[in-house]
Design an enzyme around this catalytic site. Structure first.
Site, PDB file in Angstrom:
ATOM      1  N   GLU A 293       0.821  -1.207   0.000  1.00 60.60           N
ATOM      2  CA  GLU A 293       0.000   0.000   0.000  1.00 60.60           C
ATOM      3  C   GLU A 293       0.860   1.264   0.000  1.00 60.60           C
ATOM      4  O   GLU A 293       0.494   2.268  -0.620  1.00 60.60           O
ATOM      5  CB  GLU A 293      -0.923   0.005   1.216  1.00 60.60           C
ATOM      6  CG  GLU A 293      -2.034  -1.019   1.175  1.00 60.60           C
ATOM      7  CD  GLU A 293      -1.611  -2.403   1.642  1.00 60.60           C
ATOM      8  OE1 GLU A 293      -2.457  -3.305   1.683  1.00 60.60           O
ATOM      9  OE2 GLU A 293      -0.406  -2.590   1.949  1.00 60.60           O
TER      10      GLU A 293
ATOM     11  N   PRO B 121      11.922 -12.396  -1.137  1.00 61.81           N
ATOM     12  CA  PRO B 121      10.745 -12.751  -0.325  1.00 61.81           C
ATOM     13  C   PRO B 121       9.950 -11.513   0.072  1.00 61.81           C
ATOM     14  O   PRO B 121      10.500 -10.415   0.243  1.00 61.81           O
ATOM     15  CB  PRO B 121      11.355 -13.427   0.909  1.00 61.81           C
ATOM     16  CG  PRO B 121      12.719 -13.881   0.460  1.00 61.81           C
ATOM     17  CD  PRO B 121      13.172 -12.840  -0.511  1.00 61.81           C
TER      18      PRO B 121
ATOM     19  N   GLY C  76      13.073  -2.076   0.319  1.00 59.53           N
ATOM     20  CA  GLY C  76      12.925  -0.930  -0.564  1.00 59.53           C
ATOM     21  C   GLY C  76      13.674  -1.022  -1.870  1.00 59.53           C
ATOM     22  O   GLY C  76      13.824  -0.010  -2.566  1.00 59.53           O
ATOM     23  N   GLU C  77      14.161  -2.214  -2.239  1.00 64.31           N
ATOM     24  CA  GLU C  77      14.967  -2.333  -3.448  1.00 64.31           C
ATOM     25  C   GLU C  77      14.347  -3.228  -4.511  1.00 64.31           C
ATOM     26  O   GLU C  77      15.007  -3.558  -5.499  1.00 64.31           O
ATOM     27  CB  GLU C  77      16.361  -2.863  -3.097  1.00 64.31           C
ATOM     28  CG  GLU C  77      17.197  -1.897  -2.282  1.00 64.31           C
ATOM     29  CD  GLU C  77      18.650  -2.322  -2.247  1.00 64.31           C
ATOM     30  OE1 GLU C  77      19.512  -1.482  -2.600  1.00 64.31           O
ATOM     31  OE2 GLU C  77      18.931  -3.479  -1.898  1.00 64.31           O
TER      32      GLU C  77
ATOM     33  N   LEU D  66       2.304  -4.560 -11.988  1.00 63.55           N
ATOM     34  CA  LEU D  66       2.639  -3.358 -12.756  1.00 63.55           C
ATOM     35  C   LEU D  66       4.037  -2.831 -12.471  1.00 63.55           C
ATOM     36  O   LEU D  66       4.586  -2.077 -13.273  1.00 63.55           O
ATOM     37  CB  LEU D  66       1.606  -2.263 -12.477  1.00 63.55           C
ATOM     38  CG  LEU D  66       0.175  -2.598 -12.886  1.00 63.55           C
ATOM     39  CD1 LEU D  66      -0.761  -1.474 -12.500  1.00 63.55           C
ATOM     40  CD2 LEU D  66       0.096  -2.866 -14.392  1.00 63.55           C
TER      41      LEU D  66
END
Length: 436
Positions: A56, A263, A305-306, A332
């Site tokens: 989200e 993961p 975050g990668e 997407l």
């Protein structure tokens, strides 16, 4: 079930809820945040965005960025339910926003949380319908909106089982921006009036990828070298075993192939590393900072975050949560990078996105580890097909941008109404205003 019975059930389950939240803690966030004990923001103008977890937060990224830019005199506060979501907020926005964990849906906790947060508007991403939290906002005269709103078949059936509880919460919503016509139809059935409901499209189409992501991906690919590389992102328990089986088939045809395995949940990083070792795969963890060797067969993305960068370093993307009964994750993200997209059949969470990709011949579906391995080998052997799938996927993203503009417009109307102390412009029953 009404709200009173719901509250009694929450209190009865409180020990289990707290136990479940033990792993969702961060050292710099006091436990009291879960009970609404946050700083008092009465002296500031606050826009509040709630994004439950990593997915989200990523979805809401363009919207949060626009709020920061459009309302420089406001503080943007982002709440999450999970620790991984909190880390994602920090990674994407740093000090540009303030983060707190959202209060648990106990009546006292939500009243305290809303009173101290004192936002001009509440913006919920996707579908986090917490009855007491929405009730507390309504009693304080705060318009509650849902953006990128979606309801899966399973969720729709669950809400319909509790019409009194969920109906009360849903009727209090000031505005719902639905991802698709089907999602709008479900919200309409649950009680959202037509004048408070619009189909805006999916915010995920409006994602912006920073040049820094491409730069980092190029640097990683230079280290990897000229090898076939496929990326499996947002994977779940029970799925990695199938992916490693598929990778063994790929290695039989392309011995130098590399799987970048990412993961979904960080608490499983060690478990997945051990699984790779048991399966006989030469594995390197990204967090080790060691160089990828020619003998490395699996590169484990155990950092936060990668994912976009790791996708961009690959030739083909498999999106997880789809070979197990999860409902799928963001197709997407790799599509926006122009990658061929593969998924399993479990995609109930993605609605019209799947249809749109399929109509454009921009996705390949596999039903088993064997079929995935065969598909990967086929694509690695066929440069033309691989390039066509990637172009089709990218074209779908480009053609469907626009949800952000629609969402900004409707939220702007509500925010302006609050600034002018006017009734909610979209609500059937205007809520009591508050002097700020």
């Amino acid at each position: 079930m009404g709200r009173r019975l719901y509250c009694a059930l929450l209190y009865a389950l409180a020990p289990l809820i707290w136990r479940r939240l033990r792993r969702e803690r961060l050292d710099d966030h006091p436990r009291g945040e879960r009970l609404g004990r946050i700083p008092d923001y009465h002296d500031e103008r606050v826009l509040w965005v709630h994004a439950a977890s990593v997915g989200e937060v990523i979805t809401a990224r363009p919207l949060i960025r626009s709020l920061i830019d459009d309302y420089p005199d406001h503080r943007v506060i982002v709440t999450t339910m999970t620790a991984t979501g909190a880390r994602q907020v920090q990674t994407l926005f740093g000090d540009l926003v303030t983060h707190h964990f959202v209060a648990l849906d106990f009546p006292g906790a939500t009243r305290r949380f809303v009173a101290r947060l004192d936002p001009e508007i509440a913006i919920i991403v996707e579908t986090e319908i917490w009855p007491n939290l929405i009730h507390a906002c309504a009693m304080a005269g705060i318009p509650v909106t849902i953006v990128n709103a979606r309801i899966t078949e399973r969720g729709f059936a669950r809400y319909q089982r509790f019409p009194k509880l969920m109906g009360e919460a849903i009727r209090r919503l000031a505005w719902v921006g639905a991802k698709s016509a089907e999602d709008a139809k479900r919200f309409r059935t649950l009680g959202v009036s037509a004048r408070r409901l619009n189909v805006t499209g999916a915010l995920k189409y409006d994602q912006h990828i920073d040049e820094a992501v491409f730069d980092a991906a190029d640097a990683l690919r230079e280290v990897i070298g000229d090898r076939p590389v496929w990326v499996a992102g947002s994977t779940h328990e029970g799925e990695e075993t199938q992916l490693l089986t598929a990778h063994a088939r790929v290695l039989a045809r392309f011995p130098d192939a590399l799987l970048i395995l990412v993961p979904r949940h960080p608490q499983r990083f060690d478990e997945v590393a051990e699984l790779c070792a048991r399966e006989g795969m030469t594995t390197l963890r990204r967090s080790s900072d060691a160089a990828i060797e020619p003998a490395t067969q699996v590169y484990l993305g155990d950092t936060m975050g990668e994912l976009a960068m790791l996708y961009a370093a690959g030739d083909i993307a498999f999106v997880g949560g789809s070979l197990v009964d999860i409902g799928g994750h963001n197709l997407l993200e790799p599509a926006a990078l122009g990658l061929p997209v593969i998924s399993g059949p479990s995609l109930s969470s993605l609605g019209d996105v799947v249809t749109t990709l399929d109509e454009a011949h921009a996705r390949v579906e596999v039903e088993s580890a064997g079929m995935l391995g065969e598909t990967l080998v086929s694509l690695m052997l066929d440069d033309t097909r691989r390039a066509t799938l990637g172009r089709n996927a990218f074209a779908v993203v480009e053609a469907n941008r626009g949800a952000l503009g629609h969402t900004r417009d409707y939220l702007g109307r509500l925010i302006r109404a609050r600034e002018l102390h006017e009734p909610w412009p979209l609500a059937d029953n205007p809520a009591p205003g508050r002097e700020r």
